[in-house]
Scaffold this active site. Sequence first.
Site, PDB file in Angstrom:
ATOM      1  N   ASP A  94       0.885  -1.159   0.000  1.00  0.00           N
ATOM      2  CA  ASP A  94       0.000   0.000   0.000  1.00  0.00           C
ATOM      3  C   ASP A  94       0.927   1.215   0.000  1.00  0.00           C
ATOM      4  O   ASP A  94       2.099   1.118   0.377  1.00  0.00           O
ATOM      5  CB  ASP A  94      -0.936  -0.006   1.213  1.00  0.00           C
ATOM      6  CG  ASP A  94      -2.118   0.939   0.988  1.00  0.00           C
ATOM      7  OD1 ASP A  94      -2.047   1.774   0.058  1.00  0.00           O
ATOM      8  OD2 ASP A  94      -3.103   0.865   1.732  1.00  0.00           O
TER       9      ASP A  94
HETATM   10  C1  BGC Z   1      -4.864   3.421   0.027  1.00  0.00           C
HETATM   11  C2  BGC Z   1      -4.946   2.448  -1.135  1.00  0.00           C
HETATM   12  C3  BGC Z   1      -4.723   3.188  -2.429  1.00  0.00           C
HETATM   13  C4  BGC Z   1      -3.371   3.869  -2.368  1.00  0.00           C
HETATM   14  C5  BGC Z   1      -3.038   4.656  -3.614  1.00  0.00           C
HETATM   15  C6  BGC Z   1      -3.600   4.236   0.000  1.00  0.00           C
HETATM   16  O1  BGC Z   1      -3.633   5.249   0.941  1.00  0.00           O
HETATM   17  O2  BGC Z   1      -4.936   2.722   1.237  1.00  0.00           O
HETATM   18  O3  BGC Z   1      -6.181   1.798  -1.132  1.00  0.00           O
HETATM   19  O4  BGC Z   1      -4.814   2.302  -3.495  1.00  0.00           O
HETATM   20  O5  BGC Z   1      -3.372   4.783  -1.281  1.00  0.00           O
HETATM   21  O6  BGC Z   1      -3.793   5.799  -3.708  1.00  0.00           O
END
Ligand code: BGC
Length: 746
Positions: free
Chosen positions: A229
């Site tokens: 993530d």
């Molecule tokens: C989120 C993800 C997301 C990623 C990219 C993170 O903060 O938890 O779900 O895909 O950011 O934006």
Amino acid sequence: MDIQQIISEMTLEEKASLCSGASFWDTVAVERLDVSSITVADGPHGLRRQRDDADHLGIAQSVPATCFPTGCATACSFDEELLAEMGKAIAAECIAEDVSIVLGPGANIKRSPLCGRNFEYFSEDPYLSTKMAAAHIKGVQSTGVGTSLKHYVANNQETLRLCISAEVDERTLREIYLASFEGAVKEAQPTTVMCAYNKVNGEYASENEYLLTQILRDEWGFNGFVVSDWGAVNDRVKGLAAGLELEMPTSDGVNDALIVEAVNAGKLDESVLDQAVARLLKVIFDTQITAAQKAKYPLDLDKHDEKARQIATECAVLLKNEDALLPIASNKKVAFIGEFFEKPRYQGGGSSHINPYKITPAKAFISMFPNAAYAQGFSIDEDKTDEKLLASAIELAQNSDLCVIFAGLPDRHESEGFDRKHMRLPDNQNQLIEEISQAQPNCVVVLHNGSPVEMPWIHSVKSVLEAYLGGQATGAAVMDVLGGTVNPSGKLAETFPLRLEDNPSYINFPGDRDKVEYREGVFVGYRYYEKKEIPVLFSFGHGLSYTSFEYSELTVDRAEALDTDCVTVAVNIKNTGSRAGKEIMQLYVAPKSNTVVRPLKELKGFKKVTLNPGEEKTVTFSLDKRSFAFYDADLKDWRVESGIYGILIGASSQDIRLEKDITVNPAIPYKRPITVNSPVAEAMAHPKVAAFLNKLRESVPNPPHLDENNPMADMFAAMANELPLRSSAMFFGRMITQADLDEVMK
Ligand code: BGC
């Protein structure tokens, strides 16, 4: 492409550089070897492609795209085909924008109604959640675009999500939280899996070898790559060794250098890096957007808007409909009240925030009811009642045949990045519904929210339509259902408790500074409310229709089965009303002679059936070992206890229409190992132990308390049965010695 050949030509630095992004959204290219980069972008319910400023919180703008209904809504369709269609449409938008991987779906379990991100997730039930996730993945990937199943695993809250440790026992992890990912991985093989921010049992998900390699790859057969993530990496080298191939976003070379250093210092075997690079290259090559894809999936945003509308109609859940107040005849004098009527809340805040190409508020369709009028009633931007707005809404309601109040949670109450503080609607909305329902007996409430709300006014309104966050066309879809052009068919993918305090995670959510303990174990959602007989507002699987259905003729193809058998269940369903409609039939399995603590029943099948008035269909379900099994943490495997299981067919978890029992036995009988700590009764069930102990017993007279003439003998025998073998020596007056025990253990 010969991946091994390319790897052999790469320098150590080039290989390490591939393990983190080139930017916020792109992977690294190695041009001299014809390795181009790919672009990833957020989903899950639409494309968030940022061309300029990049962020992961939905702050900067993204290109216009279709905002489809969010996960909380689509799960209520219980419709795998629909999810696949939606996935395909999202993928077409990715292809037009040269996006190779669209991040999602999110398969985290809704442990608490307070999780700020519940709107992105599917369900409190892992079976439903994993089926929906698999369908979404299959739809997207059928076009060649990749997905990222997220957030693996136990990311069930936003509070301290980047550092908190979810403390979950093995059985709970397997049966609930991992199960929600497992089916999707095995059935749909996502191109990537995104590891969660949080720790699981003390170890960051981004460096957890047990989760990333032993379970995901070795047990489930995942063959894509794992991406972090955004910002989830703690120790890059440890992560790489554990099975985290790609760090996102870019580490600006810092962590790549650590990988190089670790290899040079002999702390990381270069073959581990090579394996990661091989996995990365495979997906990078497989998901390049091609001219052929662009020709095959031309972009038509108007068509997608239509699709978004149709999907949203399939997701809306009619929770209550007294006196058949809905649908509303077009000549009625309708008072539409509430700011959401003109400004629907159709998506949530954060990384999934889409820049919709078009939004259709319900108000755009007010002419469907020529005698209707609108009053704002309250302001979305505050929780305090505006007396003037309230007074004019009451007046309008009094002078109408019925009123429809559009209520819901504003973004400031519910979003990625923080959790909700309570389970209520804003006070001004509750007050408005309460007061209007006193002034107008025919009240409908339409809800726009991403997870359950308390409904203190439930007894004073006649109808409630849960529209969730239904995407850009939610307004049109709601009007379709209110006006009756669409017959509602959604069912709740989560329980609506009466009060937040009733929720099983209540005491342990969101945990303390470092840890959140999942002490409710497997008793999440309906599994808990049912076991504890706690009344709920609306149960899991509940949803009404404008028509009625009759269930009959349940057959189970055998009365007795082995856990290796496939059990076929058939049941008839008939539309007994006067409108065409769709019914979501649910199959639950209820263990009835279990010795292990288990939920009263669990969802193990569902089918959505379309029926014309008077039409009848036969629906079949297949059950396998997992339908009956629990996870035995000692055995480290799934196990079916011998015994009776109820096969329950219902219109909801609380509305079981038909039931039949089946006896299921494990094909390989389970034998609990006997030790000196086994209770006497259990040990005596083992024929060799029983023979040995009985022989000993015959050789020595019974101690006085076990003499059959002693009136208390039964009581003492019952006590004796509970003793471990090792203490029986003492209890039986040394009738059994340590030497005897050693002998029988041998
Ligand atoms: C989120 C993800 C997301 C990623 C990219 C993170 O903060 O938890 O779900 O895909 O950011 O934006």
